[in-house]
Scaffold this motif. Sequence first.
Motif, short mmCIF file in Angstrom:
data_model
loop_
_atom_site.label_atom_id
_atom_site.label_comp_id
_atom_site.label_asym_id
_atom_site.label_seq_id
_atom_site.Cartn_x
_atom_site.Cartn_y
_atom_site.Cartn_z
N HIS A 159 53.32 37.74 45.39
CA HIS A 159 54.14 39.01 45.27
C HIS A 159 55.32 38.69 44.26
N TYR A 160 55.93 37.55 44.39
CA TYR A 160 57.25 37.32 43.67
C TYR A 160 56.85 37.29 42.28
N HIS A 161 55.81 36.75 41.97
CA HIS A 161 55.29 36.45 40.64
C HIS A 161 54.48 37.66 40.02
N LYS A 162 54.19 38.99 40.73
CA LYS A 162 53.56 39.98 40.47
C LYS A 162 52.33 39.71 40.38
N ILE A 163 51.49 38.85 40.99
CA ILE A 163 50.14 38.76 40.81
C ILE A 163 49.37 39.80 41.08
N GLU A 164 48.31 40.11 40.39
CA GLU A 164 47.36 41.19 40.70
C GLU A 164 45.89 40.83 40.95
N TRP A 165 45.59 39.63 40.12
CA TRP A 165 44.10 39.28 40.14
C TRP A 165 44.41 37.82 40.47
N ILE A 166 43.16 37.45 41.32
CA ILE A 166 43.12 35.97 41.53
C ILE A 166 41.66 35.63 41.12
N ASN A 167 41.57 34.42 40.18
CA ASN A 167 40.47 33.86 39.83
C ASN A 167 40.03 32.56 40.77
N VAL A 168 39.24 32.60 41.58
CA VAL A 168 38.91 31.66 42.56
C VAL A 168 37.47 30.89 41.96
N PHE A 169 37.58 29.44 41.94
CA PHE A 169 36.75 28.83 41.31
C PHE A 169 36.56 27.39 42.18
N SER A 170 35.50 26.64 42.08
CA SER A 170 35.27 25.35 42.62
C SER A 170 35.44 24.02 41.69
N VAL A 171 35.72 23.09 42.48
CA VAL A 171 36.08 21.86 41.44
C VAL A 171 34.66 21.24 41.11
N ASP A 172 33.54 21.71 41.76
CA ASP A 172 32.18 21.31 41.35
C ASP A 172 31.66 21.36 40.05
N ASN A 173 32.19 22.58 39.23
CA ASN A 173 31.48 22.93 37.88
C ASN A 173 32.38 22.64 36.77
N VAL A 174 31.98 21.72 36.04
CA VAL A 174 32.95 21.06 34.90
C VAL A 174 33.04 21.67 33.66
N LEU A 175 31.88 22.73 33.55
CA LEU A 175 31.81 23.51 32.38
C LEU A 175 32.35 24.97 32.36
N GLN A 176 32.87 25.22 33.70
CA GLN A 176 33.17 26.84 33.85
C GLN A 176 34.64 27.05 33.12
N LYS A 177 34.53 28.31 32.49
CA LYS A 177 35.80 28.76 31.77
C LYS A 177 36.53 29.23 32.93
N ILE A 178 37.74 29.17 32.84
CA ILE A 178 38.78 29.39 34.13
C ILE A 178 39.69 30.53 33.58
N VAL A 179 40.06 31.49 34.54
CA VAL A 179 40.70 32.62 34.02
C VAL A 179 40.37 33.19 32.60
N ASP A 180 38.98 33.40 32.55
CA ASP A 180 38.33 33.86 31.43
C ASP A 180 38.65 35.10 30.90
N PRO A 181 39.26 35.40 29.71
CA PRO A 181 39.99 36.78 29.44
C PRO A 181 38.78 37.64 29.48
N TYR A 182 37.44 37.38 29.05
CA TYR A 182 36.45 38.32 28.80
C TYR A 182 36.05 38.85 30.29
N PHE A 183 36.03 37.92 31.32
CA PHE A 183 35.61 38.24 32.46
C PHE A 183 36.61 39.21 33.12
N ILE A 184 37.84 38.90 32.90
CA ILE A 184 39.05 39.44 33.69
C ILE A 184 38.84 41.00 33.08
N GLY A 185 38.62 40.96 31.55
CA GLY A 185 38.89 42.33 30.95
C GLY A 185 37.67 43.14 31.35
#
Length: 408
Positions: free
Chosen positions: A222-248
């Motif tokens: 809340h202090y950082h005014k976060i509205e969205w959380i991208n949760v992901f596993s350590v298993d997948n080494v190719l995944q895009k993280i906090v992907d702008p297209y996905f969020i948008g």
Amino acid sequence: MNRNELSLLLKEHNQEHLLSYYDNLSQDDKYKLVAQIEKIDWKLINFIHHGNQQQKSGLYAPLEGMSIEQIESNKNLYYYLGIKAIQTGKVAAVLLAGGQGTRLGCEGPKGMVNIGLTKEVFIFQLIFNNLLDTAKAADTWIPLYIMTSIKNNEQTISFLKEHDFFGYPKEFVTFYIQDMTPSVDYGGKLLMEAPGQLSLSPNGNGGWFSSMIKADLLSDLHYHKIEWINVFSVDNVLQKIVDPYFIGATIATNYLSGAKVVRKSNPNERVGVLCLEDGKPSIVEYYEMTDEMINERKDNGELNYAFGVILNYLFRLDKLEDILKYELPIHVVEKKIPYLSVDGKYIEPTEPNGYKFEELVLDMIHLFDNCLPFEVIRENEFAPIKNATGVDSISTAQQLLIKHGYDL
């Protein structure tokens, strides 16, 4: 709690064997053991007699996903909305990294596994590099929360500090420890792994948010005014993280949650499938699907239940807080659990010998009113490392990484 009180409590629950070594423990170890016992949720034990704490499955129906073609046709809008959300500090990332690399031949945290061929290339390194790509594109740092376990927390922190967080500023990284649950044998007896230590295991990937709350991190979000959380596993080494297209895309379509998905490679692929259950988003595991669901096709020949999840989710924080009032189902999972016997022998079983209790993130999805299935190209974003050899292994991930130009 003194010894008499402890004895009465354990007798009530038919667990007196936990006192087998108590009298020979140091005072400090006695305190630690008592603290573990006081935290036990005794109703968990009942689940092994009555099955998983799951309601009977409802009526399943296919859930149409946002296809790669649809994403491509709106990519400029999605990128604009996503990158703007990141740049204005509305998005945080949560890395699920509580697992060990035992199955991969590493005794430490899974993220410490080296998958390089000619040099050291660690799973953590690839994860951080992927996050760095987004941070550079947005020209801002993204808060990263790393969920560890009591078994790998110190090693994880030490390793990442030693490698200077692979170029990511440490002030934007926060660690927290996942809640643990006790393990039991087939008769419901709690197992011990040492004279003053219960056998404890992480409470499943569905415990990531409740563990954040217990770590007093909600105020930080809340202090950082976060509205969205991208949760992901350590298993997948190719995944895009906090992907702008996905969020948008999730923001543009007014969805409350999203899941990255890949099209099943074949009808019988062993992946959870995003669908509807009684009109709400759900994930049906491959072993829960009927033959009819597995093979059901549209008029154009495509599978009706086509989208497999890859454990990369996006959640609206305010809706996550809303679902806190619900208890997630408890999954009772058969496992091989090393333990200390009452006669002092340390047993490492070669076959399953008991149960662990887990909450799963897939059950969180069903508590949301909607979830956007966001399709990604499998070979571009899905290189899971779950096995030492064979399918979804180090070697298959290496092949995909090399194909994408990574220097291993």
